[in-house]
Design a protein around this motif. Sequence first.
Motif, PDB file in Angstrom:
ATOM      1  N   GLU A 179       9.348  -9.263  -7.098  1.00 22.68           N
ATOM      2  CA  GLU A 179       9.017  -7.713  -6.926  1.00 22.68           C
ATOM      3  C   GLU A 179       9.940  -7.022  -6.227  1.00 22.68           C
ATOM      4  O   GLU A 179      10.258  -7.314  -4.848  1.00 22.68           O
ATOM      5  N   VAL A 180      10.598  -5.894  -6.610  1.00 26.28           N
ATOM      6  CA  VAL A 180      11.530  -5.046  -6.025  1.00 26.28           C
ATOM      7  C   VAL A 180      10.461  -3.810  -5.923  1.00 26.28           C
ATOM      8  O   VAL A 180      10.384  -3.123  -6.833  1.00 26.28           O
ATOM      9  N   VAL A 181      10.107  -3.256  -4.848  1.00 24.84           N
ATOM     10  CA  VAL A 181       8.854  -2.635  -4.660  1.00 24.84           C
ATOM     11  C   VAL A 181       9.392  -0.999  -5.057  1.00 24.84           C
ATOM     12  O   VAL A 181      10.513  -0.597  -4.819  1.00 24.84           O
ATOM     13  N   GLY A 182       8.620  -0.549  -6.303  1.00 23.18           N
ATOM     14  CA  GLY A 182       8.818   1.014  -6.852  1.00 23.18           C
ATOM     15  C   GLY A 182       9.966   0.967  -7.731  1.00 23.18           C
ATOM     16  O   GLY A 182      10.518   2.084  -8.229  1.00 23.18           O
ATOM     17  N   VAL A 183      10.402  -0.272  -8.118  1.00 22.00           N
ATOM     18  CA  VAL A 183      11.859  -0.282  -8.989  1.00 22.00           C
ATOM     19  C   VAL A 183      11.512  -1.400 -10.008  1.00 22.00           C
ATOM     20  O   VAL A 183      11.399  -1.099 -11.064  1.00 22.00           O
ATOM     21  N   THR A 211       0.834  -1.190   0.085  1.00 18.09           N
ATOM     22  CA  THR A 211       0.196   0.112  -0.138  1.00 18.09           C
ATOM     23  C   THR A 211       0.643   1.400  -0.102  1.00 18.09           C
ATOM     24  O   THR A 211       2.008   1.190   0.735  1.00 18.09           O
ATOM     25  N   ALA A 212       0.531   2.086  -0.937  1.00 15.50           N
ATOM     26  CA  ALA A 212       1.331   3.389  -1.009  1.00 15.50           C
ATOM     27  C   ALA A 212       0.449   4.567  -1.083  1.00 15.50           C
ATOM     28  O   ALA A 212      -0.782   4.483  -1.556  1.00 15.50           O
ATOM     29  N   HIS A 213       1.058   5.677  -0.614  1.00 15.92           N
ATOM     30  CA  HIS A 213       0.206   7.017  -0.640  1.00 15.92           C
ATOM     31  C   HIS A 213       1.292   7.982  -1.712  1.00 15.92           C
ATOM     32  O   HIS A 213       2.380   8.017  -1.317  1.00 15.92           O
ATOM     33  N   VAL A 214       0.684   8.420  -2.620  1.00 17.17           N
ATOM     34  CA  VAL A 214       1.053   9.193  -3.694  1.00 17.17           C
ATOM     35  C   VAL A 214       0.808  10.506  -3.540  1.00 17.17           C
ATOM     36  O   VAL A 214      -0.505  11.063  -3.217  1.00 17.17           O
ATOM     37  N   THR A 215       2.026  11.401  -3.589  1.00 17.68           N
ATOM     38  CA  THR A 215       1.647  12.923  -3.382  1.00 17.68           C
ATOM     39  C   THR A 215       2.458  13.602  -4.488  1.00 17.68           C
ATOM     40  O   THR A 215       3.129  12.957  -5.445  1.00 17.68           O
ATOM     41  N   GLY A 216       2.159  14.815  -4.498  1.00 17.87           N
ATOM     42  CA  GLY A 216       2.953  15.416  -5.878  1.00 17.87           C
ATOM     43  C   GLY A 216       4.342  15.380  -5.696  1.00 17.87           C
ATOM     44  O   GLY A 216       5.129  15.465  -6.950  1.00 17.87           O
ATOM     45  N   SER A 217       4.941  15.113  -4.477  1.00 14.95           N
ATOM     46  CA  SER A 217       6.493  15.137  -4.459  1.00 14.95           C
ATOM     47  C   SER A 217       7.058  13.496  -4.618  1.00 14.95           C
ATOM     48  O   SER A 217       8.192  13.272  -4.520  1.00 14.95           O
ATOM     49  N   GLY A 218       5.936  12.779  -4.808  1.00 13.32           N
ATOM     50  CA  GLY A 218       6.448  11.168  -5.094  1.00 13.32           C
ATOM     51  C   GLY A 218       5.518  10.244  -4.443  1.00 13.32           C
ATOM     52  O   GLY A 218       4.474  10.588  -4.183  1.00 13.32           O
ATOM     53  N   VAL A 277       5.762   4.215   0.456  1.00 13.04           N
ATOM     54  CA  VAL A 277       5.256   2.838   0.949  1.00 13.04           C
ATOM     55  C   VAL A 277       4.874   2.901   2.335  1.00 13.04           C
ATOM     56  O   VAL A 277       5.765   3.081   3.328  1.00 13.04           O
ATOM     57  N   ILE A 278       3.722   2.502   2.592  1.00 11.76           N
ATOM     58  CA  ILE A 278       2.912   2.553   3.974  1.00 11.76           C
ATOM     59  C   ILE A 278       2.865   1.231   4.532  1.00 11.76           C
ATOM     60  O   ILE A 278       3.333   0.968   5.710  1.00 11.76           O
TER      61      ILE A 278
END
Length: 262
Positions: free
Chosen positions: A114-118, A77-84, A87-88
Amino acid sequence: MNLAPPPALVACDIDGTLLRTGNPASPGVRAAATAVRAAGHHIVLATGRSLVGALSVAQELELDDDIWIVASNGAVTAHVTGSGFEVITQHDLEAETAIRAALAASPGLRIAAEVVGVGYRVNIPFPDSEVNGTQNSVTGLEELWAEPTPRLALYGPSAYRAVPALRALGITAIPTRTDWVDVTPPGLSKATALEKVRTELGVEDDATVAVGDSENDLEMLLWASTGFAMGHAPVPVRAAADHVTGTLDDDGAATVLRSLLA
């Protein structure tokens, strides 16, 4: 039809729901997503894809500021904002056990950890069209489980044969096709992750909507107060939903999103 008072949480599967894999979302889906966000509702992308694969769709739909993503069938689970993104939650798999069981049942599988975010660590390179992000080939199987991973992808003509052995170990194994199996830790689904997101957002449990098309959407459709299956979904998925919307060609997901604005 007014499904829920604002703010509602609408959980959207990606592949087979918001878009056809390898193709962009339709103008109708993009416009509906923008309107739903403007109305104050929360769109959560809930997908079997890796986080890096989900992020590209969030960007395409302009959902890349203050949104939540449930990736890897609920393992990330991840939270996305304008700055990136942050990973929660990341639930990691007992990868060695899963890999050994899978290969015993179906030798010769291509395996991606999986390598998270990569991207992924892979024993044999996957076709670029099958995975998102960077592929790093390993020289020995032990490198696949040397670092934590929330999800394995099994790919090969007989990948489905590994499912019974994995499930016998309590591992979550979802065959999305006969040649593809997603493997995640026990007891997880899109629904388990979405419930935590709902609580974090403060959305009432009767203000939840979900739309999906595949076996990995079953728990999510049952979790939502109003679940929609895509028109082309298999019979068990349509049976689990409260309603059936149009197919991909009918822009069925856009119809669901627009219903939040009625």
